[in-house]
Write a protein that holds these residues in place. Structure first.
Motif: not given
Length: 280
Positions: A107-111
């Motif tokens: 979930g790092a990219i969307n966050a």
């Protein structure tokens, strides 16, 4: 006045010739990682007042449930050359290191979409920073468990500290590889993130965290050992318990094949789909 103007002109021209010092690519990357690490650390530990509590309480509660099931429901606590409670704690700590590295990396990219407006920030940066932070936090929690075990008389000190540390770092690297790969695929195909979350619980069972999978039939064990996580957990336990009988088929070479392959694949996917990931 003319002298002052000419002097200032000479100074400005000399400044223009020298120009500002340009930083190397590695220096820029270090600065980006440091800034993102501070941002992630504050958000991870201070955004929720109960953050530190749940980081410690969650594994304690899970360990308590597993001990209850194995001791009172199944009436089975036999582990060859290892005590059941330390064996279970080591397995849970190692599994959560991989799982959290995978889930938080995913979930790092969307966050961190807002940070991609800066050209210095690459799509792989938040994944690696999150994985590093999560590994540090999990290591700290594991050390707290070891210290607590010493106070309570639970043998949690590794018999081979160097081997246990190497196995711990191997699991850390496996979580990074999974995070790098799934962060790209799950961002491009959003439904995949839900599927990964669903299979995380069965993965806890089939990875030999709760019970030794060498008790299973041989034909089934052969398929379960395709999963690299049991290899890492068994090697970690071998570092903690001298003479521990690892599951048949456990291989350090197989584990590192997955670690290197997943990390390489993840980085290649980030390079290939960088523009699509930033445009999400």
């Amino acid at each position: 006045m003319a002298i002052e103007m000419s002097t200032s002109t000479e100074r400005s021209s000399s400044d223009d010739k020298s120009g500002p010092k340009t930083r190397s690519t590695w220096a820029v990357t270090r600065s980006v990682w440091y800034a993102m690490f501070i941002r992630e650390a504050i958000g991870r530990t201070m955004a929720d007042r109960m953050g530190w509590f749940w980081m410690i309480a969650e594994p304690i509660a899970l360990i308590g449930i597993m001990i209850f099931i194995r001791s009172f429901v199944l009436n089975d606590r036999l582990i060859v050359n290892a005590e059941f409670i330390p064996w279970l704690i080591v397995g849970l700590m190692g599994f959560h290191l991989v799982r959290e590295g995978m889930m938080r990396g995913m979930g790092a990219i969307n966050a961190n979409q807002a940070l991609f407006t800066y050209r210095q920030v690459q799509t792989s940066d938040p994944v690696m920073v999150r994985n590093f932070l999560e590994g540090m936090l999990r290591t700290f929690v594991f050390l707290l468990f070891i210290a607590g075990g010493l106070l309570l008389g639970i043998p949690l000190v590794p018999d081979d500290a160097l081997y246990a540390l190497f196995s711990w770092l191997s699991l850390w690297g496996l979580g990074l590889g999974l995070g790098l790969t799934l962060s790209v695929v799950a961002t491009l195909v959003e439904e995949l993130e839900r599927i990964v979350k669903i299979i995380s619980l069965p993965l806890l069972i089939i990875s030999g965290v709760i019970f030794p999978i060498n008790h299973l039939p041989h034909w089934l064990l052969e398929y379960l050992m395709w999963n690299p996580i049991p290899h890492g957990l068994e090697l970690l336990r071998l570092g903690f318990f001298e003479g521990y009988h690892v599951v048949k088929g456990t291989s350090l070479l197989y584990l590192w094949f997955f670690i290197l392959s997943l990390n390489a694949l993840g980085l290649m996917l980030h390079i290939r789909f960088s523009h699509k990931l930033k445009a999400k």
